[in-house]
Design a protein around this motif. Structure first.
Motif, PDB file in Angstrom:
ATOM      1  N   GLY A  61      37.212  28.111  33.700  1.00 50.35           N
ATOM      2  CA  GLY A  61      38.758  26.973  34.476  1.00 50.35           C
ATOM      3  C   GLY A  61      39.767  27.488  35.767  1.00 50.35           C
ATOM      4  N   LEU A  62      39.914  28.837  36.144  1.00 42.27           N
ATOM      5  CA  LEU A  62      40.626  29.000  36.887  1.00 42.27           C
ATOM      6  C   LEU A  62      40.143  28.109  38.095  1.00 42.27           C
ATOM      7  CD1 LEU A  62      41.106  32.962  36.368  1.00 42.27           C
ATOM      8  CD2 LEU A  62      43.064  31.183  36.132  1.00 42.27           C
ATOM      9  N   VAL A 102      47.383  29.500  41.502  1.00 42.48           N
ATOM     10  CA  VAL A 102      46.603  30.791  40.604  1.00 42.48           C
ATOM     11  C   VAL A 102      47.783  31.806  40.287  1.00 42.48           C
ATOM     12  CG1 VAL A 102      45.098  32.759  41.036  1.00 42.48           C
ATOM     13  CG2 VAL A 102      44.331  30.408  41.780  1.00 42.48           C
ATOM     14  N   GLU A 103      48.354  31.859  40.679  1.00 47.45           N
ATOM     15  CA  GLU A 103      49.531  32.998  40.387  1.00 47.45           C
ATOM     16  C   GLU A 103      50.148  32.653  38.744  1.00 47.45           C
ATOM     17  OE1 GLU A 103      51.393  34.203  44.260  1.00 47.45           O
ATOM     18  OE2 GLU A 103      50.512  35.325  44.213  1.00 47.45           O
ATOM     19  N   SER A 104      49.826  30.741  38.890  1.00 46.66           N
ATOM     20  CA  SER A 104      50.997  30.758  37.667  1.00 46.66           C
ATOM     21  C   SER A 104      50.564  30.722  36.481  1.00 46.66           C
ATOM     22  CB  SER A 104      51.164  28.925  37.997  1.00 46.66           C
ATOM     23  OG  SER A 104      50.263  28.748  37.496  1.00 46.66           O
ATOM     24  N   PRO A 107      47.338  36.990  38.082  1.00 47.61           N
ATOM     25  CA  PRO A 107      47.500  37.539  39.717  1.00 47.61           C
ATOM     26  C   PRO A 107      45.778  37.338  40.006  1.00 47.61           C
ATOM     27  CG  PRO A 107      47.636  39.046  37.671  1.00 47.61           C
ATOM     28  CD  PRO A 107      47.192  38.038  37.633  1.00 47.61           C
ATOM     29  N   VAL A 108      46.554  37.039  41.659  1.00 47.88           N
ATOM     30  CA  VAL A 108      45.373  36.311  42.648  1.00 47.88           C
ATOM     31  C   VAL A 108      44.440  37.481  42.462  1.00 47.88           C
ATOM     32  CG1 VAL A 108      44.780  36.031  44.596  1.00 47.88           C
ATOM     33  CG2 VAL A 108      46.780  35.081  43.940  1.00 47.88           C
ATOM     34  N   TYR A 111      41.549  36.835  39.486  1.00 48.52           N
ATOM     35  CA  TYR A 111      40.496  35.797  39.884  1.00 48.52           C
ATOM     36  C   TYR A 111      39.778  35.701  40.698  1.00 48.52           C
ATOM     37  CZ  TYR A 111      39.999  31.367  42.610  1.00 48.52           C
ATOM     38  OH  TYR A 111      39.086  30.310  42.753  1.00 48.52           O
ATOM     39  N   LEU A 112      40.005  37.282  42.116  1.00 51.35           N
ATOM     40  CA  LEU A 112      38.960  36.920  42.901  1.00 51.35           C
ATOM     41  C   LEU A 112      37.971  38.364  41.662  1.00 51.35           C
ATOM     42  CD1 LEU A 112      41.510  37.804  45.622  1.00 51.35           C
ATOM     43  CD2 LEU A 112      39.786  36.032  45.547  1.00 51.35           C
ATOM     44  N   ARG A 113      38.747  38.697  40.707  1.00 57.46           N
ATOM     45  CA  ARG A 113      37.523  39.447  40.303  1.00 57.46           C
ATOM     46  C   ARG A 113      36.397  39.363  39.491  1.00 57.46           C
ATOM     47  NH1 ARG A 113      39.716  43.883  37.292  1.00 57.46           N
ATOM     48  NH2 ARG A 113      41.965  42.829  36.832  1.00 57.46           N
ATOM     49  N   MET A 114      37.119  38.232  38.768  1.00 58.42           N
ATOM     50  CA  MET A 114      36.924  36.683  37.880  1.00 58.42           C
ATOM     51  C   MET A 114      35.179  35.849  38.785  1.00 58.42           C
ATOM     52  SD  MET A 114      36.492  35.779  34.377  1.00 58.42           S
ATOM     53  CE  MET A 114      34.438  34.815  34.449  1.00 58.42           C
ATOM     54  N   TYR A 115      35.907  36.053  39.971  1.00 60.09           N
ATOM     55  CA  TYR A 115      35.308  35.339  40.470  1.00 60.09           C
ATOM     56  C   TYR A 115      33.764  35.608  40.970  1.00 60.09           C
ATOM     57  CZ  TYR A 115      33.504  31.298  43.963  1.00 60.09           C
ATOM     58  OH  TYR A 115      33.378  30.513  44.379  1.00 60.09           O
TER      59      TYR A 115
END
Length: 224
Positions: A61-62, A102-104, A107-108, A111-115
């Motif tokens: 989703g992100l 993303v930050e809405s 935290p970025v 997001y990067l760890r999720m990637y």
């Protein structure tokens, strides 16, 4: 204008995305259940399925949010800008606007760890790559519209997007395989990959070797 109901729905969806990312990055995709995600937000499993078809959709989703913002950024690039320049500008110049999306929600860094979780989880990576192919087609149509072309008659929009996507994929693989989680460093890495397209496609990769070999040969001839 958003209604109160729409805002509440968006908050619930964002909370589910955030909970899913936190759980997936801390205990793994396979080790996380839909019930755990729902429980983290204090909603029912039924509510979860109102927003997502499954946990794979929540995991992606992100990325979907950032992709949607990127496609809009390409569409909004200055008229007359060359296609590859528009694609590059939408990423490199629009980097922090995409980060704001993303930050809405998270935290970025999360997001990067999720990637990375997506990259390391075969079922998620397969779904991500399938979705990327669909996005490439959307982008090709945006480029064709900007250039006044028929995307089905002129191959250039799809070719340009395919080349651009290859460079983006190379950048993603480099940073996701390393330890870098700094958004600015990733932006610069992405810019370098995109800027290397011309030399990679048109340059002579062995030119330095040939020059060195030529120099050595000249030296031997001189000595002879």
């Amino acid at each position: 204008m958003d209604t109160l109901r729409e805002r509440k729905k968006r908050r619930t969806r964002d909370a589910l995305l955030r909970a899913a990312a936190e759980l997936f990055t801390s205990q793994g995709y396979e080790g996380t259940t839909v019930d755990e995600i729902a429980e983290a937000v204090d909603v029912s499993q039924r509510t979860f399925f109102r927003y997502f078809a499954g946990k794979d959709e929540a995991a992606l989703g992100l990325v979907e949010m950032t992709v949607a913002r990127f496609v809009e950024a390409v569409r909004d690039r200055p008229p007359g800008e060359a296609p590859m320049r528009a694609l590059r500008g939408a990423v490199v110049e629009g980097w922090y606007a995409i980060n704001e999306v993303v930050e809405s929600v998270v935290p970025v860094e999360l997001y990067l760890r999720m990637y990375r979780v997506i990259e390391e989880t075969p079922v998620l990576l397969a779904a991500h790559l399938r979705r990327s192919a669909e996005i490439e087609e959307d982008l090709a149509r945006v480029i064709a519209e900007r250039e006044g072309l028929d995307v089905d008659a002129d191959p250039r929009p799809r070719l340009a997007v395919a080349v651009f996507s290859g460079a983006m994929r190379a950048a993603e693989r480099r940073w996701s395989a390393g330890g870098e989680l700094d958004p600015e460093a990733i932006r610069l890495l992405t810019a370098r990959c995109l800027d290397g397209l011309g030399p990679a496609l048109l340059g002579d990769w062995r030119e330095p070797e040939r020059a060195a070999a030529s120099g050595s040969g000249s030296g031997r001839l001189a000595q002879a």
